[in-house]
Design an enzyme around this catalytic site. Structure first.
Site, short mmCIF file in Angstrom:
data_model
loop_
_atom_site.label_atom_id
_atom_site.label_comp_id
_atom_site.label_asym_id
_atom_site.label_seq_id
_atom_site.Cartn_x
_atom_site.Cartn_y
_atom_site.Cartn_z
N ASP A 111 52.23 48.31 35.81
CA ASP A 111 51.85 47.87 37.15
C ASP A 111 50.53 47.10 37.07
O ASP A 111 49.80 47.19 36.08
CB ASP A 111 51.70 49.11 38.04
CG ASP A 111 51.24 48.77 39.44
OD1 ASP A 111 51.74 47.79 40.01
OD2 ASP A 111 50.36 49.49 39.96
N ASP A 113 48.11 46.24 40.32
CA ASP A 113 47.07 46.71 41.24
C ASP A 113 46.89 48.22 41.16
O ASP A 113 47.85 48.99 41.22
CB ASP A 113 47.43 46.31 42.67
CG ASP A 113 47.40 44.80 42.85
OD1 ASP A 113 46.33 44.21 42.68
OD2 ASP A 113 48.47 44.23 43.12
N ASN A 222 50.64 53.63 39.30
CA ASN A 222 49.88 54.62 40.07
C ASN A 222 50.62 55.15 41.28
O ASN A 222 50.23 56.17 41.86
CB ASN A 222 48.55 54.00 40.55
CG ASN A 222 48.78 52.95 41.62
OD1 ASN A 222 49.33 51.88 41.34
ND2 ASN A 222 48.35 53.23 42.85
#
Length: 240
Positions: A111, A113, A222
């Protein structure tokens, strides 16, 4: 046409000609046998074997006629047909074919961000990157902070795995950030929001669409909502 086409196998007209010809030969042989009873038994057997050498084609043989397509998708009455469904085209995967250099490696989906970087529209004095992004005709400055040790992380991951960037952000923001972040060409591919599946208000990264064996795919993210389809493949990227 709404209904899918079907492939049919029908009786070939040529088979009827062959059968008719064979029957004529058999009849001629029988007449010859009646007229020539003085021949030896070996000559008679030879004649019969000679004329019966051409076997009539099986009625179950495959036809070479072009497929018959009906608009209603059904079969015509009186025809003996074997229906063969047309196979569906192969699914188009998100990733290209595996390269020779990455053969045998696990695929790690990373990922962007809050996993590799933190971005904000508010000015940040110590930003690592400032990326201009056009939104509705207006240029906005996006301030980007790299996560601690992200450079070392990417370099090492690129040596060990086939790395893929997969973000739910728009490409016009994420692509220039990835250009600045990945100076070593670690990411073999970049996937953005349009490659996600919108599911219950979330952009989900469906790992089954990558074109890689799921047992060899790992996602680092996240947000648990991003990998809700394959939680067993996930390593949570903890926000700091």
């Amino acid at each position: 046409m709404d209904n899918p086409s079907i492939i049919t196998q029908v009786t070939n007209p040529k088979e009827e000609e062959i059968l008719s010809c064979t029957q004529d030969k058999v009849s001629q042989c029988n007449i010859s046998l009646k007229k020539q009873r003085s021949r030896s038994i070996f000559s008679t057997l030879f004649c019969c074997f000679r004329d019966y050498n051409v076997e009539p084609p099986s009625t179950n043989s495959t036809s070479t006629l072009p497929p018959l397509v009906e608009e209603n998708g059904g079969l015509q009455k009186g025809d003996q047909m074997q229906v063969i469904p047309i196979p569906s085209p192969p699914a188009k995967y998100l990733l290209p074919e595996l390269t020779v250099l990455d053969y045998g490696k696990k695929c790690v989906v990373i990922d962007l961000d809050e996993t590799l970087v933190h971005s904000s529209f508010k000015p940040i004095s110590n930003a690592d990157f400032i990326v201009p992004v056009e939104i509705d005709g207006t240029i906005h400055q996006v301030y980007v902070l790299k996560r601690p040790h992200v450079d070392e992380f990417l370099q090492r991951m690129g040596e060990l795995f086939e790395c893929v960037l997969f973000t739910a952000s728009l490409a016009k923001y994420a692509d220039p950030v990835a250009d600045l972040l990945d100076r070593w060409g670690v990411f073999r591919a970049r996937l953005f929001r349009e490659s996600c599946v919108f599911h219950r208000g979330n952009y989900v990264k469906d790992l089954s669409r990558l074109g890689r064996e799921l047992s060899k795919v790992i996602i680092v993210d996240n947000s648990p909502a991003s990998y809700i389809f394959h939680p067993e493949n996930a390593i949570i990227g903890v926000e700091s």
